[in-house]
Design a protein around this motif. Structure first.
Motif, PDB file in Angstrom:
ATOM      1  N   HIS A   1       0.038   8.175  -0.523  1.00  0.00           N
ATOM      2  CA  HIS A   1      -0.341   7.051  -1.385  1.00  0.00           C
ATOM      3  C   HIS A   1      -0.519   7.526  -2.823  1.00  0.00           C
ATOM      4  CE1 HIS A   1      -4.511   8.555  -1.009  1.00  0.00           C
ATOM      5  NE2 HIS A   1      -4.261   8.625   0.276  1.00  0.00           N
TER       6      HIS A   1
ATOM      7  N   THR B   1      -2.090   0.170  -4.996  1.00  0.00           N
ATOM      8  CA  THR B   1      -1.712   1.482  -4.483  1.00  0.00           C
ATOM      9  C   THR B   1      -0.383   1.384  -3.745  1.00  0.00           C
ATOM     10  OG1 THR B   1      -4.021   2.172  -4.233  1.00  0.00           O
ATOM     11  CG2 THR B   1      -2.374   3.398  -2.985  1.00  0.00           C
TER      12      THR B   1
ATOM     13  N   TRP C   1       1.998   2.991  -1.047  1.00  0.00           N
ATOM     14  CA  TRP C   1       1.856   3.899   0.081  1.00  0.00           C
ATOM     15  C   TRP C   1       3.166   3.999   0.854  1.00  0.00           C
ATOM     16  CZ3 TRP C   1       2.986   1.615   4.662  1.00  0.00           C
ATOM     17  CH2 TRP C   1       2.739   0.248   4.811  1.00  0.00           C
TER      18      TRP C   1
ATOM     19  N   LEU D   1      -6.311   0.982   3.169  1.00  0.00           N
ATOM     20  CA  LEU D   1      -5.073   0.626   2.484  1.00  0.00           C
ATOM     21  C   LEU D   1      -4.231  -0.314   3.335  1.00  0.00           C
ATOM     22  CD1 LEU D   1      -3.995   4.058   0.938  1.00  0.00           C
ATOM     23  CD2 LEU D   1      -4.661   1.999  -0.315  1.00  0.00           C
TER      24      LEU D   1
ATOM     25  N   ILE E   1      -6.905   5.645   4.123  1.00  0.00           N
ATOM     26  CA  ILE E   1      -5.693   5.145   4.778  1.00  0.00           C
ATOM     27  C   ILE E   1      -5.936   3.868   5.588  1.00  0.00           C
ATOM     28  CG2 ILE E   1      -3.944   5.716   6.524  1.00  0.00           C
ATOM     29  CD1 ILE E   1      -4.088   8.617   5.402  1.00  0.00           C
TER      30      ILE E   1
END
Length: 384
Positions: A203, A211, A213, A247, A244
């Motif tokens: 990311h 963001t 990723w 996200l 993670i």
């Protein structure tokens, strides 16, 4: 139309090449079978790509439209740090931070440098030929165009590449990849990649507090998640280190692209007569170095220099091919080797290779990275 150079494909390679050719004083038309819209994922632009953007006159615009990433953290899935570059080390090693922007934004910047009317959307090329009386492009609707040259920027399955080389050979790599955009920001210090046995998740910051990723794992070819890709990934990475799981929770299904990774056999030639290839049409590569789009921009810059310095287009194309052969082969091979290690079988071997790569001496690591991303495509000498 016969005096124009026809560029097939309005992706990064095609638009950047058109910019370079117009800068050299050539008339250009770009043909693309899409309607002008494009998939909205993000792209990483390393300093070598930014140097090419500078040569194309769009470097400042691209930087202004990008977030900048300097960390380069490498972690194991449980959060243990495998490699953590000292603050500012990445920039000192390669010259400037990595730029992260939306692909559509980069395309818009490139298109904005072209003479209005240069790009024709909805024009699907069905055939490319190079004959004694000029190069011809036949469209699917039957229209035939005669041009001074054809640039194949039409991707991994390129018609122009098939014209030069015959049928193209493809081989599935054994793994698939996802790309997405999360509507949340993460600490810049964590920017980088997190790894497990045969699986990875990376990311990077994007403009607007978002963001970018990406993820990958070994998979059978042509698989799709029955309940959606986000649901599948959220379960797969549920116990991985922060941020993670968050996200994925902040990512919409519509933002996610999944694509199997393929290798294509090496081409016998990327130019012949008045036909030449750029970008993925010339040298598709695995995504592990983040260099696919970067090499397309390099191609455009080098081709622009060659066309400016040579009066004959076939001669300029041969010089371009000479300049790019070793460089692109190195990047393609390095990307493939990283993929082999990251997704090696059995998974335990992948884990061992990944951990071993983190122990590469810092001086060697930075030298290798500098060789790939510290390159200036315009610092070349065109042979007389």
């Amino acid at each position: 139309m016969s005096g124009h150079i026809v560029v097939v494909g309005a992706g990064i390679a095609g638009l950047a090449t058109a910019v370079a050719l117009q800068q050299s004083g050539r008339d250009v038309v770009v043909l693309d079978d899409r309607d002008g819209t494009s998939t909205g994922y993000a792209i990483t632009l390393w300093p070598n790509a930014l140097a090419a953007c500078d040569a194309l006159g769009v470097g400042d615009d691209v930087r202004d439209a990008s977030a900048r990433a300097e960390a380069g953290m490498m972690r194991w899935r449980d959060g243990r740090i495998l490699r953590e570059p000292p603050n500012g080390q990445l920039t000192r090693a390669i010259g400037e931070p990595v730029a992260v922007t939306e692909r559509n934004q980069l395309l818009a910047i490139l298109a904005g440098r072209l003479t209005p009317g240069t790009v024709r959307y909805g024009a699907r090329v069905a055939r490319v030929r190079d004959g004694l009386h000029g190069t011809s492009v036949e469209l699917a609707d039957g229209e035939a165009l005669t041009a001074s040259a054809v640039i194949g920027a039409d991707g991994i399955g390129s018609l122009a590449a098939q014209y030069l080389n015959g049928p193209l050979a493809f081989r599935y790599s054994g793994y698939t990849a996802w790309r997405g955009i999360a509507d949340m920001a993460v600490s810049e210090e964590l920017a980088g990649i997190t790894l497990g046995p045969g699986i990875e998740f990376g990311h990077l910051p994007m403009p607007g507090g978002r963001t970018y990723w990406f993820a990958g794992e070994r998979s059978l070819e042509a698989q799709r998640a029955s309940n959606g890709e986000i649901d599948y990934l959220a379960r797969k990475f549920s116990d991985w280190a922060d941020p993670i799981p968050d996200l994925l929770k902040q990512s919409d299904e519509s933002s996610v692209l999944r694509g199997d990774i393929f290798d294509r056999g090496r081409l016998r030639r990327i130019t012949g007569g008045r036909v030449v290839l750029v970008g993925d049409a010339a040298h598709p590569m695995r995504p592990h170095l983040g260099q696919g789009g970067c090499q397309s921009l390099e191609d455009a810059a080098v081709l622009g220099v060659a066309v400016s310095e040579r009066s004959s287009l076939p001669s300029a194309f041969r010089e371009y091919a000479r300049q790019r052969k070793s460089r692109t082969r190195t990047v393609v091979n390095r990307s493939r080797h990283i993929g082999h290690a990251t997704y090696a079988r059995p998974a335990v071997l992948s884990g061992l290779l990944t951990r071993a790569s983190a122990r590469i001496p810092a001086a060697v690591f930075w030298r290798q990275l500098r060789g790939i991303s510290g390159y200036d495509a315009c610092d070349i000498t065109v042979r007389p």
